[in-house]
Design an enzyme around this catalytic site. Sequence first.
Site, PDB file in Angstrom:
ATOM      1  N   LYS A  53       0.845  -1.200   0.000  1.00 53.72           N
ATOM      2  CA  LYS A  53       0.000   0.000   0.000  1.00 53.72           C
ATOM      3  C   LYS A  53       0.882   1.253   0.000  1.00 53.72           C
ATOM      4  O   LYS A  53       0.603   2.221  -0.706  1.00 53.72           O
ATOM      5  CB  LYS A  53      -0.919   0.008   1.235  1.00 53.72           C
ATOM      6  CG  LYS A  53      -2.042  -1.009   1.144  1.00 53.72           C
ATOM      7  CD  LYS A  53      -2.800  -1.143   2.460  1.00 53.72           C
ATOM      8  CE  LYS A  53      -3.747  -2.332   2.395  1.00 53.72           C
ATOM      9  NZ  LYS A  53      -4.401  -2.643   3.679  1.00 53.72           N
ATOM     10  N   GLN A  97      -4.747  -1.880   9.863  1.00 57.00           N
ATOM     11  CA  GLN A  97      -4.446  -3.127   9.158  1.00 57.00           C
ATOM     12  C   GLN A  97      -4.913  -4.310   9.996  1.00 57.00           C
ATOM     13  O   GLN A  97      -4.572  -4.432  11.169  1.00 57.00           O
ATOM     14  CB  GLN A  97      -2.934  -3.214   8.876  1.00 57.00           C
ATOM     15  CG  GLN A  97      -2.528  -4.411   8.037  1.00 57.00           C
ATOM     16  CD  GLN A  97      -3.135  -4.389   6.629  1.00 57.00           C
ATOM     17  OE1 GLN A  97      -3.191  -3.356   5.984  1.00 57.00           O
ATOM     18  NE2 GLN A  97      -3.590  -5.542   6.160  1.00 57.00           N
ATOM     19  N   ASP A 120     -11.300   2.668   4.457  1.00 55.47           N
ATOM     20  CA  ASP A 120     -11.561   1.239   4.243  1.00 55.47           C
ATOM     21  C   ASP A 120     -13.061   0.987   4.133  1.00 55.47           C
ATOM     22  O   ASP A 120     -13.484  -0.085   3.697  1.00 55.47           O
ATOM     23  CB  ASP A 120     -11.010   0.406   5.419  1.00 55.47           C
ATOM     24  CG  ASP A 120      -9.673  -0.249   5.090  1.00 55.47           C
ATOM     25  OD1 ASP A 120      -9.352  -0.362   3.893  1.00 55.47           O
ATOM     26  OD2 ASP A 120      -8.966  -0.652   6.031  1.00 55.47           O
TER      27      ASP A 120
END
Length: 286
Positions: A53, A97, A120
């Site tokens: 990422k 994460q 997200d």
Amino acid sequence: MATENNIIIDGKAIAAEVRSALKKHIASACVRPVLAVILVGENEASRIYVRNKEKAAAEVGIECRVLQFGENVSEKELFEVVQALNEDPAVNGIIIQQPLPEQLDTRCLVEAICPEKDVDGFGPMNLGRLQGGSPDAVVAATPKGVLRLIDSTGVELSGKHAVIIGRSNIVGKPLSSLLLNRDCTVTVTHSKTVGLKEIVCQADIVVAACGCPRLVKDDWVKDGAVVIDVGINRTENGKLCGDVDFDALCRKNVRITPVPGGVGPMTVAMLLENTWQAFQKQKKNI
Ligand code: NDP
């Protein structure tokens, strides 16, 4: 081998187009969007995902700030970090994460991210907005990427029967809302579903997101269907494979995503796009 009728949906190429468009847009902005990534512990896969990422963000001009914490970090400390990032006007997107170590309450921490920075799209506000069909919803990267891949085929979604294999909060459930909002008839299946093959056989669009190597066989899929394979699995000899028997399906008249090179690159591209869109909305609201 692909036949004449068969089209491989090239997620790698479509993701590259998305990143290239983002790069141009971001270059024209006076400040760089900032994505904050909270990474806890030593999970090797998580570290690799975060590194990917970071690299992809840098390529399009997004600054990625990785905040690393040891396995034993307290929930209180992480809450305070999320709070500080929520209040920092220089930060446009925040992701945690996953998976987090067991002692941490992932749901509560994700819920602490303010909806405008929840790039997200896992928080309750964005999930609710998505279900209600609101254009303000931040849509989770993987389902958003899946829809983009389906759209790339030019298939008209209205009235089509979409069968999703898997009901996870990050893929199956948000994807069902996305497809329902586009007037598909949606069937969501899971590990307790009876007669999975017969259900999949009826689908115009099949999305496999169950983590079962090559579960979907060629005689499960009808002629002309669009098949999107979200699964990432490793075979005994270490090779990557999806939830669909790609080699067998390729001989049929279907449009299909490969693994790797299908959904995976789209997921990263959609996260970057969400960060850019969050940045734009926040700048408008200043
Ligand atoms: P989860 O484990 O959270 O969910 C899997 C889902 O599949 C569950 O709903 C489960 O049912 C269902 N399922 C499991 N076995 C079967 C079966 N035999 N028949 C029907 N349904 C079944 O997984 P995720 O949604 O997080 O991920 C799914 C796959 O997609 C994984 O391989 C993952 O690595 C991959 N993935 C890939 C991404 C990408 O960017 N390419 C991003 C995210 C995930 P039940 O609810 O009953 O347990």
